[in-house]
Motif scaffolding. Structure first.
Motif, PDB file in Angstrom:
ATOM      1  N   ALA A  46     -59.851 -20.841  -9.218  1.00 24.95           N
ATOM      2  CA  ALA A  46     -60.592 -21.375  -8.354  1.00 24.95           C
ATOM      3  C   ALA A  46     -59.777 -20.893  -6.643  1.00 24.95           C
ATOM      4  O   ALA A  46     -60.035 -21.340  -5.875  1.00 24.95           O
ATOM      5  N   SER A  47     -59.482 -20.012  -6.054  1.00 30.44           N
ATOM      6  CA  SER A  47     -59.032 -19.401  -5.507  1.00 30.44           C
ATOM      7  C   SER A  47     -59.725 -18.393  -4.300  1.00 30.44           C
ATOM      8  O   SER A  47     -59.865 -17.758  -4.886  1.00 30.44           O
ATOM      9  N   ALA A  48     -59.685 -18.287  -3.574  1.00 31.50           N
ATOM     10  CA  ALA A  48     -60.812 -17.645  -2.717  1.00 31.50           C
ATOM     11  C   ALA A  48     -60.838 -16.035  -3.099  1.00 31.50           C
ATOM     12  O   ALA A  48     -59.049 -15.838  -2.810  1.00 31.50           O
ATOM     13  N   GLY A  49     -60.958 -15.179  -2.635  1.00 32.39           N
ATOM     14  CA  GLY A  49     -60.951 -13.839  -3.220  1.00 32.39           C
ATOM     15  C   GLY A  49     -62.416 -12.721  -2.895  1.00 32.39           C
ATOM     16  O   GLY A  49     -62.728 -13.158  -1.610  1.00 32.39           O
ATOM     17  N   SER A  50     -63.388 -12.092  -3.045  1.00 32.82           N
ATOM     18  CA  SER A  50     -64.448 -12.097  -3.296  1.00 32.82           C
ATOM     19  C   SER A  50     -64.963 -12.991  -2.165  1.00 32.82           C
ATOM     20  O   SER A  50     -65.970 -12.941  -1.754  1.00 32.82           O
ATOM     21  N   PHE A  51     -65.155 -14.092  -3.624  1.00 31.05           N
ATOM     22  CA  PHE A  51     -65.716 -15.394  -3.083  1.00 31.05           C
ATOM     23  C   PHE A  51     -65.140 -17.024  -2.454  1.00 31.05           C
ATOM     24  O   PHE A  51     -63.540 -16.327  -2.902  1.00 31.05           O
ATOM     25  N   SER A  52     -65.645 -17.311  -1.317  1.00 36.50           N
ATOM     26  CA  SER A  52     -65.156 -17.929  -1.408  1.00 36.50           C
ATOM     27  C   SER A  52     -64.090 -19.265  -1.636  1.00 36.50           C
ATOM     28  O   SER A  52     -64.828 -19.743  -3.270  1.00 36.50           O
ATOM     29  N   ALA A  53     -63.492 -20.275  -1.082  1.00 41.07           N
ATOM     30  CA  ALA A  53     -62.514 -21.110  -2.358  1.00 41.07           C
ATOM     31  C   ALA A  53     -63.828 -22.298  -2.726  1.00 41.07           C
ATOM     32  O   ALA A  53     -64.508 -22.959  -3.498  1.00 41.07           O
ATOM     33  N   ALA A  54     -64.279 -21.914  -1.745  1.00 38.99           N
ATOM     34  CA  ALA A  54     -66.000 -23.481  -1.510  1.00 38.99           C
ATOM     35  C   ALA A  54     -66.510 -23.031  -2.377  1.00 38.99           C
ATOM     36  O   ALA A  54     -67.257 -23.844  -3.490  1.00 38.99           O
ATOM     37  N   GLN A  55     -67.327 -21.631  -2.596  1.00 39.08           N
ATOM     38  CA  GLN A  55     -68.128 -21.295  -3.387  1.00 39.08           C
ATOM     39  C   GLN A  55     -67.408 -21.189  -4.820  1.00 39.08           C
ATOM     40  O   GLN A  55     -68.511 -21.277  -5.594  1.00 39.08           O
ATOM     41  N   LYS A  56     -66.499 -20.753  -4.773  1.00 37.24           N
ATOM     42  CA  LYS A  56     -65.831 -21.334  -6.231  1.00 37.24           C
ATOM     43  C   LYS A  56     -66.411 -22.476  -7.233  1.00 37.24           C
ATOM     44  O   LYS A  56     -66.407 -22.302  -7.623  1.00 37.24           O
ATOM     45  N   GLU A  57     -65.721 -23.374  -6.324  1.00 38.98           N
ATOM     46  CA  GLU A  57     -65.698 -24.362  -6.723  1.00 38.98           C
ATOM     47  C   GLU A  57     -67.837 -24.956  -6.987  1.00 38.98           C
ATOM     48  O   GLU A  57     -67.981 -25.759  -7.843  1.00 38.98           O
ATOM     49  N   LEU A  58     -68.700 -24.757  -6.503  1.00 39.01           N
ATOM     50  CA  LEU A  58     -69.889 -24.444  -6.582  1.00 39.01           C
ATOM     51  C   LEU A  58     -70.367 -24.173  -7.955  1.00 39.01           C
ATOM     52  O   LEU A  58     -71.052 -24.704  -8.069  1.00 39.01           O
ATOM     53  N   MET A  59     -69.774 -22.809  -7.927  1.00 36.48           N
ATOM     54  CA  MET A  59     -70.239 -22.060  -8.944  1.00 36.48           C
ATOM     55  C   MET A  59     -69.012 -23.032 -10.497  1.00 36.48           C
ATOM     56  O   MET A  59     -70.421 -23.495 -11.290  1.00 36.48           O
ATOM     57  N   ALA A  60     -67.973 -23.572 -10.268  1.00 38.03           N
ATOM     58  CA  ALA A  60     -67.714 -25.268 -11.492  1.00 38.03           C
ATOM     59  C   ALA A  60     -69.180 -26.000 -11.072  1.00 38.03           C
ATOM     60  O   ALA A  60     -69.004 -26.255 -12.453  1.00 38.03           O
ATOM     61  N   VAL A  61     -69.763 -26.307  -9.689  1.00 38.22           N
ATOM     62  CA  VAL A  61     -70.162 -27.560 -10.077  1.00 38.22           C
ATOM     63  C   VAL A  61     -71.721 -27.198 -11.275  1.00 38.22           C
ATOM     64  O   VAL A  61     -72.285 -27.500 -11.801  1.00 38.22           O
ATOM     65  N   ALA A  62     -71.989 -25.650 -10.966  1.00 33.70           N
ATOM     66  CA  ALA A  62     -73.511 -25.147 -11.714  1.00 33.70           C
ATOM     67  C   ALA A  62     -73.470 -25.293 -12.927  1.00 33.70           C
ATOM     68  O   ALA A  62     -73.965 -25.479 -13.917  1.00 33.70           O
ATOM     69  N   ILE A  63     -71.906 -24.667 -12.729  1.00 30.38           N
ATOM     70  CA  ILE A  63     -71.895 -24.686 -14.786  1.00 30.38           C
ATOM     71  C   ILE A  63     -71.110 -26.188 -15.662  1.00 30.38           C
ATOM     72  O   ILE A  63     -71.777 -26.906 -16.163  1.00 30.38           O
TER      73      ILE A  63
END
Length: 111
Positions: A37-54
């Motif tokens: 969930a830590s920000a990197g190339s993607f923001s933390a918000a984007q990573k959380e949205l990926m988790a939502v999609a999954i």
């Protein structure tokens, strides 16, 4: 507190109960989750949205609640969620460890 907020709290409480019951296992899972969930190339918000999609593609309501809450805390907006849901609906099935490994392998081969 809204019904949805109560559901988020209930999910967090259940996670806490499991963490206390199996602290060694959950400690490892918590470290994985923190890195993921830590920000990197993607923001933390984007990573959380990926988790939502999954979570949507896997049909895990508690996961959806947990990760939407986290995404919003990181500033995710409704239009961003809708785009993530578009992808979840398109894919429909379930990402898995083996396909994740294949995706990484393919990207590395194309670089």
């Amino acid at each position: 507190m809204t019904d949805t907020a109560e559901k988020v709290k209930d999910a967090q409480r259940r996670i806490g109960t499991l963490a206390k019951a199996s602290p060694e296992l959950f400690g490892g899972f918590s470290r994985v989750s923190k890195v993921a969930a830590s920000a990197g190339s993607f923001s933390a918000a984007q990573k959380e949205l990926m988790a939502v999609a999954i979570a949507v593609s896997k049909g895990c309501e508690d996961c959806i609640l947990y990760h939407i809450d986290a995404a919003m805390k990181h500033g995710a907006k409704e239009n961003e969620l809708i785009e993530a849901l578009d992808v979840a609906i398109e894919m429909g099935g379930g990402p898995a460890v083996m396909y994740g490994a294949k995706a990484l392998e393919i990207m590395r081969a194309l670089q």
